[in-house]
Design a protein around this motif. Sequence first.
Motif, PDB file in Angstrom:
ATOM      1  N   SER A  93       0.828  -1.202   0.000  1.00 30.55           N
ATOM      2  CA  SER A  93       0.000   0.000   0.000  1.00 30.55           C
ATOM      3  C   SER A  93       0.865   1.256   0.000  1.00 30.55           C
ATOM      4  O   SER A  93       0.534   2.245  -0.658  1.00 30.55           O
ATOM      5  CB  SER A  93      -0.946  -0.001   1.206  1.00 30.55           C
ATOM      6  N   THR A  96       2.145   1.688  -3.482  1.00 27.52           N
ATOM      7  CA  THR A  96       1.066   2.161  -4.353  1.00 27.52           C
ATOM      8  C   THR A  96       0.856   3.661  -4.169  1.00 27.52           C
ATOM      9  O   THR A  96       0.612   4.387  -5.134  1.00 27.52           O
ATOM     10  CB  THR A  96      -0.233   1.386  -4.089  1.00 27.52           C
ATOM     11  N   ALA A  97       0.951   4.136  -2.936  1.00 24.73           N
ATOM     12  CA  ALA A  97       0.837   5.578  -2.683  1.00 24.73           C
ATOM     13  C   ALA A  97       1.972   6.327  -3.379  1.00 24.73           C
ATOM     14  O   ALA A  97       1.751   7.387  -3.985  1.00 24.73           O
ATOM     15  CB  ALA A  97       0.850   5.850  -1.188  1.00 24.73           C
ATOM     16  N   LEU A  99       3.579   5.271  -6.016  1.00 25.42           N
ATOM     17  CA  LEU A  99       3.298   5.145  -7.452  1.00 25.42           C
ATOM     18  C   LEU A  99       2.308   6.209  -7.895  1.00 25.42           C
ATOM     19  O   LEU A  99       2.500   6.862  -8.928  1.00 25.42           O
ATOM     20  CB  LEU A  99       2.756   3.746  -7.755  1.00 25.42           C
ATOM     21  N   THR A 100       1.270   6.415  -7.105  1.00 28.53           N
ATOM     22  CA  THR A 100       0.286   7.457  -7.410  1.00 28.53           C
ATOM     23  C   THR A 100       0.943   8.831  -7.418  1.00 28.53           C
ATOM     24  O   THR A 100       0.655   9.659  -8.288  1.00 28.53           O
ATOM     25  CB  THR A 100      -0.864   7.419  -6.379  1.00 28.53           C
ATOM     26  N   GLY A 101       1.851   9.063  -6.474  1.00 31.02           N
ATOM     27  CA  GLY A 101       2.590  10.322  -6.443  1.00 31.02           C
ATOM     28  C   GLY A 101       3.447  10.521  -7.680  1.00 31.02           C
ATOM     29  O   GLY A 101       3.547  11.631  -8.223  1.00 31.02           O
ATOM     30  N   TYR A 103       2.795   9.249 -10.629  1.00 25.50           N
ATOM     31  CA  TYR A 103       1.859   9.573 -11.705  1.00 25.50           C
ATOM     32  C   TYR A 103       1.451  11.040 -11.658  1.00 25.50           C
ATOM     33  O   TYR A 103       1.358  11.699 -12.695  1.00 25.50           O
ATOM     34  CB  TYR A 103       0.604   8.708 -11.621  1.00 25.50           C
ATOM     35  N   GLU A 104       1.178  11.547 -10.456  1.00 26.57           N
ATOM     36  CA  GLU A 104       0.742  12.945 -10.324  1.00 26.57           C
ATOM     37  C   GLU A 104       1.857  13.926 -10.663  1.00 26.57           C
ATOM     38  O   GLU A 104       1.615  14.953 -11.294  1.00 26.57           O
ATOM     39  CB  GLU A 104       0.232  13.204  -8.903  1.00 26.57           C
ATOM     40  N   ASN A 105       3.090  13.619 -10.251  1.00 28.54           N
ATOM     41  CA  ASN A 105       4.208  14.544 -10.463  1.00 28.54           C
ATOM     42  C   ASN A 105       4.839  14.438 -11.843  1.00 28.54           C
ATOM     43  O   ASN A 105       5.252  15.455 -12.410  1.00 28.54           O
ATOM     44  CB  ASN A 105       5.288  14.331  -9.402  1.00 28.54           C
ATOM     45  N   PRO A 108       1.688   9.450 -15.936  1.00 27.77           N
ATOM     46  CA  PRO A 108       1.746   7.999 -16.114  1.00 27.77           C
ATOM     47  C   PRO A 108       2.435   7.563 -17.402  1.00 27.77           C
ATOM     48  O   PRO A 108       2.945   6.452 -17.476  1.00 27.77           O
ATOM     49  CB  PRO A 108       0.274   7.571 -16.103  1.00 27.77           C
ATOM     50  N   GLY A 113       7.086   7.335 -14.994  1.00 27.31           N
ATOM     51  CA  GLY A 113       5.787   6.715 -14.749  1.00 27.31           C
ATOM     52  C   GLY A 113       5.707   5.306 -15.308  1.00 27.31           C
ATOM     53  O   GLY A 113       5.181   4.400 -14.658  1.00 27.31           O
ATOM     54  N   SER A 117       5.423   1.833 -13.221  1.00 27.82           N
ATOM     55  CA  SER A 117       4.340   0.881 -13.503  1.00 27.82           C
ATOM     56  C   SER A 117       4.881  -0.529 -13.696  1.00 27.82           C
ATOM     57  O   SER A 117       4.350  -1.498 -13.143  1.00 27.82           O
ATOM     58  CB  SER A 117       3.572   1.308 -14.759  1.00 27.82           C
TER      59      SER A 117
END
Length: 170
Positions: A93, A96-97, A99-101, A103-105, A108, A113, A117
Amino acid sequence: MEAVIPVAVTALCVFGLFKRVNIFDSFVEGAKEGIQTVAFIAPSMIALLTAVGTLRASGALDALAGLIRPFAERIGFPAELVPMALLRPVSGSGATALLTGIYENCGPDSFVGRCASVAAGSTETTFYAVTMYFGAAGVKKIRHTLFSALLADFTAIVFSVLTVNLLMRN
């Protein structure tokens, strides 16, 4: 798709009736074994979750990533990927957090990105898996498993960068 579980349960019940098995007693016995397994694994899981929480809250992960980041940049490894590479074997988890960061910065579809992935899909939450599976099987000495699994994670991270680099070249 939502009918899969009811169909499977019904099929098992019909098969049990056909084989003259006491279905309810078998179910209760399986539930007892499941509770015993949970009770056997719980101490290992509590210890692992405590260690992960301590690692994340203490800032040790950030400090270690800060030490590795300059070396990673020198060899062409995306610096943004270092914290995720360190956290992935410990916490799914948390990775994953991160990874999301990423993608945002970075986006993707960016190089970083895509590397993130591929790395997320080709690595494992090693400590969790070792704790769960060896704990459930009652294995106390993991011998070379942890080293081998961490080496596999490291290899997957490195090859995720190499593969994306190879495929993204025009």
